[in-house]
Design a protein around this motif. Structure first.
Motif, short mmCIF file in Angstrom:
data_model
loop_
_atom_site.label_atom_id
_atom_site.label_comp_id
_atom_site.label_asym_id
_atom_site.label_seq_id
_atom_site.Cartn_x
_atom_site.Cartn_y
_atom_site.Cartn_z
N LEU A 7 -9.67 -44.41 33.00
CA LEU A 7 -11.14 -44.11 33.70
C LEU A 7 -12.09 -43.79 32.80
CD1 LEU A 7 -9.59 -42.57 36.86
CD2 LEU A 7 -10.33 -44.96 36.51
N HIS A 8 -13.46 -44.10 32.92
CA HIS A 8 -14.41 -43.40 32.04
C HIS A 8 -14.97 -42.31 32.94
CE1 HIS A 8 -15.43 -47.39 29.69
NE2 HIS A 8 -13.77 -47.23 29.67
N ASP A 9 -13.92 -41.29 32.96
CA ASP A 9 -14.35 -40.09 33.33
C ASP A 9 -14.55 -39.02 32.41
OD1 ASP A 9 -11.59 -39.71 32.46
OD2 ASP A 9 -11.00 -39.28 34.45
N ASP A 10 -14.35 -37.45 32.72
CA ASP A 10 -14.65 -36.60 31.54
C ASP A 10 -13.65 -36.77 30.53
OD1 ASP A 10 -16.60 -35.85 33.11
OD2 ASP A 10 -15.99 -33.72 33.76
N ALA A 11 -12.49 -37.27 30.89
CA ALA A 11 -11.33 -37.02 29.76
C ALA A 11 -11.69 -38.35 28.83
CB ALA A 11 -10.04 -37.37 30.15
N TRP A 12 -12.10 -39.24 29.24
CA TRP A 12 -12.46 -40.52 28.36
C TRP A 12 -13.70 -40.04 27.45
CZ3 TRP A 12 -16.85 -43.72 27.64
CH2 TRP A 12 -16.46 -45.00 26.82
N HIS A 13 -14.72 -39.40 28.05
CA HIS A 13 -15.93 -38.95 27.43
C HIS A 13 -15.34 -37.99 26.31
CE1 HIS A 13 -19.22 -41.29 28.87
NE2 HIS A 13 -18.41 -41.13 30.29
N PHE A 14 -14.37 -36.88 26.55
CA PHE A 14 -13.99 -36.06 25.36
C PHE A 14 -13.22 -36.81 24.55
CE2 PHE A 14 -14.68 -32.84 28.46
CZ PHE A 14 -15.36 -31.76 27.55
N TRP A 15 -12.48 -38.10 24.71
CA TRP A 15 -11.86 -38.61 23.75
C TRP A 15 -12.95 -39.23 22.77
CZ3 TRP A 15 -7.15 -40.47 22.16
CH2 TRP A 15 -7.13 -41.67 21.53
N ARG A 16 -14.09 -39.79 23.64
CA ARG A 16 -15.34 -40.41 22.49
C ARG A 16 -15.74 -39.52 21.70
NH1 ARG A 16 -16.01 -45.04 21.17
NH2 ARG A 16 -18.19 -45.18 21.66
N LEU A 17 -16.04 -38.26 22.41
CA LEU A 17 -16.55 -37.30 21.59
C LEU A 17 -16.11 -36.87 20.07
CD1 LEU A 17 -17.89 -34.55 24.37
CD2 LEU A 17 -19.26 -35.83 22.96
N GLY A 18 -14.70 -36.59 20.37
CA GLY A 18 -13.84 -36.53 19.12
C GLY A 18 -13.75 -37.55 18.11
N GLN A 19 -13.56 -38.96 18.72
CA GLN A 19 -13.85 -40.31 18.09
C GLN A 19 -14.98 -40.03 17.02
OE1 GLN A 19 -14.09 -43.89 19.79
NE2 GLN A 19 -12.33 -44.39 18.97
N ASN A 20 -16.27 -39.83 17.81
CA ASN A 20 -17.42 -40.07 17.25
C ASN A 20 -17.81 -38.91 16.31
OD1 ASN A 20 -19.00 -42.46 18.15
ND2 ASN A 20 -18.53 -41.66 19.97
N VAL A 21 -17.50 -37.80 16.58
CA VAL A 21 -17.60 -36.62 15.68
C VAL A 21 -16.68 -36.98 14.48
CG1 VAL A 21 -17.16 -34.01 15.17
CG2 VAL A 21 -18.22 -34.91 17.52
N GLU A 22 -15.61 -37.31 14.52
CA GLU A 22 -14.61 -37.68 13.33
C GLU A 22 -15.26 -38.58 12.51
OE1 GLU A 22 -12.09 -39.75 11.00
OE2 GLU A 22 -12.71 -40.50 12.91
N ARG A 23 -15.84 -39.77 13.12
CA ARG A 23 -16.38 -40.82 12.54
C ARG A 23 -17.40 -40.65 11.63
NH1 ARG A 23 -17.36 -46.12 16.22
NH2 ARG A 23 -14.86 -46.37 15.70
#
Length: 199
Positions: A32-48
């Motif tokens: 689901l594109h909920d808070d958990a997904w957005h936190f996943w994306r936050l971590g992915q984009n910071v790392e990238r």
């Protein structure tokens, strides 16, 4: 090191990369594109963004000291390959890589998913979704920090960083001081160090 150890290490690294790609694909298709997904994306984009910044810095420091134009070309080709940006570069420039063009692409091009600017814009969007769109939330420290950093990257005069000499950073002002003369390595290295710290 035993060559068979290197082969096993290479196989392990490839297995890990494949597993991470599978996990990312599964999360993108099934979560689901909920808070958990957005936190996943936050971590992915910071790392990238951080790895793009650090890899670029390492390659460009070497590029600044390259003895021949051929060696510099190989370094820039390697940088584009490492960051999976060769196709994008060739589509845009249709010429051999030059350091200013490569850096502009991987730092400031909003259409390149790997670029630092694109990552910061994705981080900003995820933070806005997670924290809400109220005026108070938009002025919250994380969103304000990301907006400032995105603006600093988007409007950085990278050409000037290639033409000036590298000088020490004034820690009080946290800015690069006036260059003393024409010699020395690229000041872009200092700028990328500061960007990495802020990321």
């Amino acid at each position: 090191m035993d060559p068979s150890d290197l082969a096993r290490l290479s196989d392990l690294m490839q297995s890990l990369l494949d597993a991470v790609d599978q996990l990312d694909g599964a999360a993108g298709k099934n979560m689901l594109h909920d808070d958990a997904w957005h936190f996943w994306r936050l971590g992915q984009n910071v790392e990238r963004a951080l790895s793009t910044t650090r890899i670029t810095r390492e390659v460009l420091v070497k590029h600044g000291r390259a003895a021949t134009e051929h060696a510099a070309d190989l370094d820039l080709d390697a940088l584009l390959r490492i960051l999976s940006c060769q196709y994008a570069y060739r589509s845009l420039y249709q010429a051999r890589p030059t350091a200013p063009n490569v850096v502009a692409l991987i730092l400031q091009d909003p259409a390149l998913p790997r670029s630092v600017l694109a990552c910061l814009e994705d981080i900003r969007a995820s933070l806005a979704t997670v924290s809400g769109s109220s005026r108070h939330a938009a002025s919250a420290s994380p969103q304000r920090s990301v907006a400032k950093l995105a603006n600093a990257v988007e409007f950085a005069d990278l050409g000037a960083l290639f033409t000036a000499a590298e000088v020490p950073v004034d820690s009080a002002a946290n800015k690069i001081a006036k260059p003393p003369g024409p010699s020395g390595p690229l000041p872009l290295g200092l700028w990328l160090d500061e960007l990495g710290d802020r990321l």
